[in-house]
Design a protein around this motif. Structure first.
Motif, PDB file in Angstrom:
ATOM      1  N   THR A 252      -3.184  11.799   5.121  1.00 55.52           N
ATOM      2  CA  THR A 252      -3.151  10.335   5.227  1.00 55.52           C
ATOM      3  C   THR A 252      -4.378   9.754   4.536  1.00 55.52           C
ATOM      4  O   THR A 252      -5.501  10.220   4.762  1.00 55.52           O
ATOM      5  N   LEU A 253      -4.157   8.750   3.715  1.00 50.02           N
ATOM      6  CA  LEU A 253      -5.253   8.080   3.013  1.00 50.02           C
ATOM      7  C   LEU A 253      -5.398   6.659   3.543  1.00 50.02           C
ATOM      8  O   LEU A 253      -4.421   5.917   3.644  1.00 50.02           O
ATOM      9  N   ILE A 254      -6.640   6.304   3.880  1.00 52.47           N
ATOM     10  CA  ILE A 254      -6.966   4.929   4.272  1.00 52.47           C
ATOM     11  C   ILE A 254      -7.764   4.302   3.142  1.00 52.47           C
ATOM     12  O   ILE A 254      -8.760   4.875   2.684  1.00 52.47           O
ATOM     13  N   LEU A 255      -7.327   3.147   2.695  1.00 49.24           N
ATOM     14  CA  LEU A 255      -8.072   2.457   1.638  1.00 49.24           C
ATOM     15  C   LEU A 255      -9.468   2.114   2.139  1.00 49.24           C
ATOM     16  O   LEU A 255      -9.629   1.443   3.168  1.00 49.24           O
ATOM     17  N   GLY A 256     -10.474   2.571   1.424  1.00 50.50           N
ATOM     18  CA  GLY A 256     -11.838   2.293   1.830  1.00 50.50           C
ATOM     19  C   GLY A 256     -12.182   0.821   1.703  1.00 50.50           C
ATOM     20  O   GLY A 256     -11.978   0.214   0.654  1.00 50.50           O
ATOM     21  N   GLY A 257     -12.711   0.264   2.780  1.00 51.09           N
ATOM     22  CA  GLY A 257     -13.208  -1.106   2.734  1.00 51.09           C
ATOM     23  C   GLY A 257     -12.234  -2.184   3.128  1.00 51.09           C
ATOM     24  O   GLY A 257     -12.636  -3.343   3.266  1.00 51.09           O
ATOM     25  N   VAL A 258     -10.937  -1.875   3.312  1.00 47.98           N
ATOM     26  CA  VAL A 258      -9.977  -2.910   3.676  1.00 47.98           C
ATOM     27  C   VAL A 258      -9.115  -2.432   4.844  1.00 47.98           C
ATOM     28  O   VAL A 258      -8.977  -1.237   5.086  1.00 47.98           O
ATOM     29  N   MET A 259      -8.549  -3.398   5.531  1.00 41.61           N
ATOM     30  CA  MET A 259      -7.607  -3.097   6.602  1.00 41.61           C
ATOM     31  C   MET A 259      -6.540  -4.180   6.624  1.00 41.61           C
ATOM     32  O   MET A 259      -6.847  -5.371   6.693  1.00 41.61           O
ATOM     33  N   CYS A 260      -5.288  -3.750   6.571  1.00 40.04           N
ATOM     34  CA  CYS A 260      -4.154  -4.669   6.586  1.00 40.04           C
ATOM     35  C   CYS A 260      -3.592  -4.759   8.001  1.00 40.04           C
ATOM     36  O   CYS A 260      -3.810  -3.869   8.837  1.00 40.04           O
ATOM     37  N   ILE A 351     -17.959  -2.936  -2.882  1.00 44.92           N
ATOM     38  CA  ILE A 351     -17.691  -3.707  -1.671  1.00 44.92           C
ATOM     39  C   ILE A 351     -18.104  -5.161  -1.830  1.00 44.92           C
ATOM     40  O   ILE A 351     -17.512  -6.056  -1.228  1.00 44.92           O
ATOM     41  N   MET A 352     -19.103  -5.440  -2.683  1.00 46.28           N
ATOM     42  CA  MET A 352     -19.532  -6.821  -2.865  1.00 46.28           C
ATOM     43  C   MET A 352     -18.419  -7.655  -3.490  1.00 46.28           C
ATOM     44  O   MET A 352     -18.237  -8.828  -3.139  1.00 46.28           O
ATOM     45  N   VAL A 353     -17.663  -7.067  -4.416  1.00 44.32           N
ATOM     46  CA  VAL A 353     -16.540  -7.783  -5.016  1.00 44.32           C
ATOM     47  C   VAL A 353     -15.473  -8.042  -3.963  1.00 44.32           C
ATOM     48  O   VAL A 353     -14.837  -9.103  -3.947  1.00 44.32           O
ATOM     49  N   MET A 354     -15.282  -7.082  -3.067  1.00 43.41           N
ATOM     50  CA  MET A 354     -14.306  -7.268  -1.988  1.00 43.41           C
ATOM     51  C   MET A 354     -14.717  -8.414  -1.074  1.00 43.41           C
ATOM     52  O   MET A 354     -13.884  -9.218  -0.650  1.00 43.41           O
TER      53      MET A 354
END
Length: 843
Positions: A252-260, A351-354
């Motif tokens: 399982t892969l979790i996108l780093g830095g985001v959560m839906c 992460i700053m762009v995020m």
């Protein structure tokens, strides 16, 4: 009455006879998921499972067959996936509805240029079912045929009734068999060795290390399934030698830095509903990532989440994380964003762009931010001021620029955003400082106290103080000089840690820099991240008078000493820390007195004197937590070290006594003036303050004195005959008046001695109690009146003052009353304890 419609027994066709659709995913070499168009805005697009008519591809491994592929199954699926996923295809339905069950059977067509087989540029449509059979990736099946269902490559018996589609399948099968391609090859077709990280088939940490050590820091993987917008099931398809042991491994892969938003689970107990916009986020990702083979970067595997990695997916058209954030379909997840702080190799957006993308979505109120309301900040959000006090490693008191320090209420209490320093102890509660609490507080003191700071309020919190009581605290980013964030300095030096915020909480705009600084401090094992034993700072506390008097001589000999003012009691009385002597003590100016300030507790009944609070505030503003220079000259009976404090004002070294006197917030000790010991320069400064009526001197009113001629009264002189009984030193002596009262007392004590003898008797002995004490004046032992002073060193005896004579001795005692006179050469004051002697009880 409204009628309820009855559903028709005949199922409506799912698809028209011919049409076009987009392929969402490929489930096997003969089946795809077609995606239609939503009829309404925000509605989920319809999906249809479409299977090739009369064609069967090898079955992929699943739980039903023990996760074992049929030979060539994965190759067949990958060929079809590369050809059609995400593309528009033309379909022709042949069987659907009740006869087809949950799917539609038919034929799919794609333009020849889609797979690169036709370089002529002609718009020729390829029948995918026939093409898959021709390449040996599937086999045809003819029901009701007596010729063996095409197993030998022969055509059906009755050629006149042969369907062109079936004929094409037969010809394709014959060609594949003759060429020996695909499943017809003499070599064994590919059969995957599927490994599942959730079942411990391989170690994800080893995979992470292998990916990070690779040349480009990525590995090819296939997105097999989308759980929600930020969680996917991946399968490693990279055939590079370094990934050999992980090939076809799933995790399982979790996108780093985001959560839906999470998709619900109807099978859970109790069932979990979908979170708002979870299906929209999932559909957005399905269209762009599902069944794509893309390079991914892996950043770590959480210990608490087995079979799960945090990573980044690299798509040639952009970053899926950013696209989700821009549309308000995801939020930044701080817990997983920490691994992206340094923009790892191959990561296209940090992460700053995020954060910026999320901020823009909030402003535009898109998606999950539709009802977002920015936090309300009481007062100015940005201002400048002077830091007056540091109460802990993350909390300060600041005086805003343009605000007079007329009250303690004018100070603003602020905490540094998104950091937490070790907790300061509580002496009354018996709790010591946490390790590095003093170091954190002192570091912040050195950086901030007395300096002009720029403050940006980031958010507010209700801090619980006690049951039912809270304090509204503001959290801010504090910048001083070249340091844009003091919190970042503390975290980077290992003197504070970053707070773990909830996803819906406001945080410091420099939160990511704070996390990066914390990671660096952990790697360097600085401060609180050092597992070694902490050496606690323990300075000598001289608050006890006896200890202060013992220590005073060494402080006197030290001369000029560097010190730090820890606390201000009033304008001229402080608690100071002297690092060179490793001690803290009470310290008071030896030549200046300030008015009484407002008591710190309600138990203190003393009232504040005029300008007392002003003097205290000035001392707080100029001395509190500042580095000063002091000279110790004496010590009081209460254990207070006295002397001078020197401060630097605009580069000039000045005595703080002169500053207090010049501002009219203090006056020279009157005893020094009377004895002529006051410094001439200080007296001159005070006279100037008086002339200008500054501070205390503004309260002095000039009264016109009307001189009246009054005849001088003739003084009455009275002569006493006294007997000098004790000389204490050059200033103090005792005497008794030779009158009838003294003789009565003397006779009474002689009678007392002759009647009861010289044996003592037990009695209640307390300091200050009046007793009868035995003393030998050369004519024999006799009882005399005495007052208990303190316990003597001799066991079983007390130190007493013989109040009729003034001498001090120790002895055995009985209860009695008292009489004495005491004088000084300066005033010859006569203090009568009692003029009559009444013996009430001797035993």
């Amino acid at each position: 009455m409204t009628s309820v419609p009855v559903p028709s027994t005949q199922m409506r066709p799912l698809l028209p006879a011919r049409g076009s659709a987009t392929v969402k995913s490929v489930t096997s070499g003969d089946t795809v998921i077609l995606l239609g168009r939503a009829t309404q805005m925000g509605q989920k697009p319809p999906e249809v499972m479409f299977t090739f008519e009369k064609v069967s591809a090898p079955r992929l491994g699943n739980k039903a067959n023990g996760n074992v592929d049929e030979p060539g199954a994965f190759t067949s699926r990958m060929w079809l996936r590369e050809l059609v996923v995400g593309k528009s295809v033309t379909f022709e339905t042949r069987k659907q509805g009740a006869m087809a069950g949950d799917r539609v059977y038919g034929v799919l067509y794609v333009q020849a240029g889609s797979n690169g087989n036709n370089g002529s540029g002609e718009s020729k449509m390829i029948n995918l079912a026939i093409e898959s059979v021709r390449l040996g990736l599937a086999t045809p099946k003819f029901f009701g045929s007596s010729s063996g269902a095409g197993a030998d490559g022969e055509s059906p018996a009755d050629e006149d009734d042969v369907d062109p589609y079936e004929q094409g399948l037969t010809d394709a099968l014959r060609e594949a068999t003759n060429k020996g391609v695909g499943i017809h090859s003499q070599e064994r077709a590919l059969v995957r060795n599927i490994k599942n990280a959730n079942e411990g088939a391989f170690n994800l940490n080893d995979l992470v290390k292998a990916v990070q050590a690779s040349k480009d820091g990525t590995v090819k993987a296939l997105i097999e399934y989308v759980f929600d917008g930020s969680r996917y099931r991946m399968q490693i398809t990279d055939e590079s030698p370094e990934y050999g042991e992980f090939l076809y491994g799933t995790f399982t892969l979790i996108l780093g830095g985001v959560m839906c938003p999470r998709v619900g689970n109807a099978k859970a107990e109790p069932p979990k509903p979908d979170e708002p916009l979870s299906q929209e986020a999932r559909s957005f990702v399905d269209l762009r990532l599902l069944n794509r083979e893309l390079p991914i970067s892996l950043h770590g595997s959480p210990e608490t989440m087995q079979g799960t990695c945090i990573g980044t997916i690299h798509h040639p058209r952009g970053d899926i994380s950013l696209e989700l954030l821009k549309r308000g379909l995801a939020r930044v997840a701080d817990w997983s964003a920490r691994v992206l702080l340094d923009a790892p190799k191959g990561c296209k957006s940090g992460i700053m762009v995020m954060r910026g993308a999320e901020k823009e979505a909030k402003k535009s109120k898109l998606g999950i931010w539709k009802n977002y309301v920015a936090p309300a900040i009481a007062g100015e959000k940005t201002f400048e001021g002077v830091v007056v006090e540091v109460s802990s490693g993350d909390t300060i008191f600041i005086l805003p620029e343009g605000t007079s320090y007329a009250s303690e209420n004018n100070l603003r209490k602020l905490s540094l955003s998104s950091i937490r320093a070790p907790r300061i102890g509580n002496e009354r509660a018996g709790r010591e400082d946490d390790p590095y609490a003093y170091e954190a507080k002192d570091r912040l003191r050195v950086m901030a106290v007395g300096k002009k700071a720029k403050i940006t309020i980031d958010y507010e919190r209700a801090i619980p103080l006690s049951p039912g009581e809270t304090e509204k605290r503001q959290y801010a980013t504090v910048s001083i000089g070249k340091r844009s964030d003091l919190g970042q300095v503390l975290v980077g030096e290992g003197l504070a840690s970053t707070q773990r915020h909830r996803d819906d909480e406001e945080k410091s705009p420099c939160y990511d820099e704070l996390c990066a600084a914390e990671n660096a401090a952990k790697l360097a094992k600085k401060g609180i991240h050092n597992a070694g034993k902490y050496s606690r700072r323990r300075p000598n506390d001289l608050s006890e008078p006896r200890k202060a008097k013992t220590y005073a001589s060494s402080l006197h000999r030290a001369g000029n000493m560097k010190a730090m003012v820890e606390y201000v009691f009033n304008g001229s009385r402080f608690k100071v820390l002297i690092p060179s002597e490793n001690c803290s003590c009470m310290f008071a100016l030896n030549d200046v007195r300030c008015p009484q300030s407002t008591p710190m507790t309600d138990r203190d009944s003393r009232k504040a004197e005029p300008f007392g609070d002003d003097a205290k505030r000035q001392s707080r503003l100029m001395l509190l937590q500042r580095n000063v220079e002091l000279v110790a000259t004496g010590v009081t009976n209460g254990g207070v070290i006295t002397g001078q404090i020197f401060v630097t004002v605009k580069g000039e070294r000045k005595s703080y006594s002169s500053i207090l006197v010049a501002s009219g917030l203090g006056h020279i000790d009157q005893r020094l003036v009377d004895y002529g010991q006051a410094p001439a320069a200080l007296v001159e400064i005070q006279e100037t303050a008086k002339q200008h009526k500054v501070g205390l001197w503004s309260l002095v009113k000039e009264e016109k004195v009307v001189k009246e001629v009054v005849p001088a009264a003739k003084s009455i002189e009275k002569v006493f005959t006294v007997k000098l009984s004790e000389i204490r030193d050059g200033n103090y002596f005792f005497f008794t008046v030779d009158d009838e009262a003294v003789r009565v007392v003397s006779e009474s004590m002689k009678i007392f001695t002759s009647k009861y003898g010289t044996s003592g008797a037990p009695c209640d002995l307390r300091k200050g109690k009046l007793v009868a004490a035995l003393f030998d004046d050369g004519a024999g032992k006799s009882w005399y009146r005495a007052k208990v002073l303190d316990r003597a060193t001799t066991k079983g005896k007390l130190s007493v003052l013989f109040i009729d004579h003034g001498n001090v001795a120790s002895g055995k005692f009985l209860d009695l009353v008292s009489d004495a006179d005491w004088c000084t050469l300066a005033s010859l004051l006569r203090l009568f304890f009692s003029s009559l002697v009444v013996v009430t009880q001797f035993l």
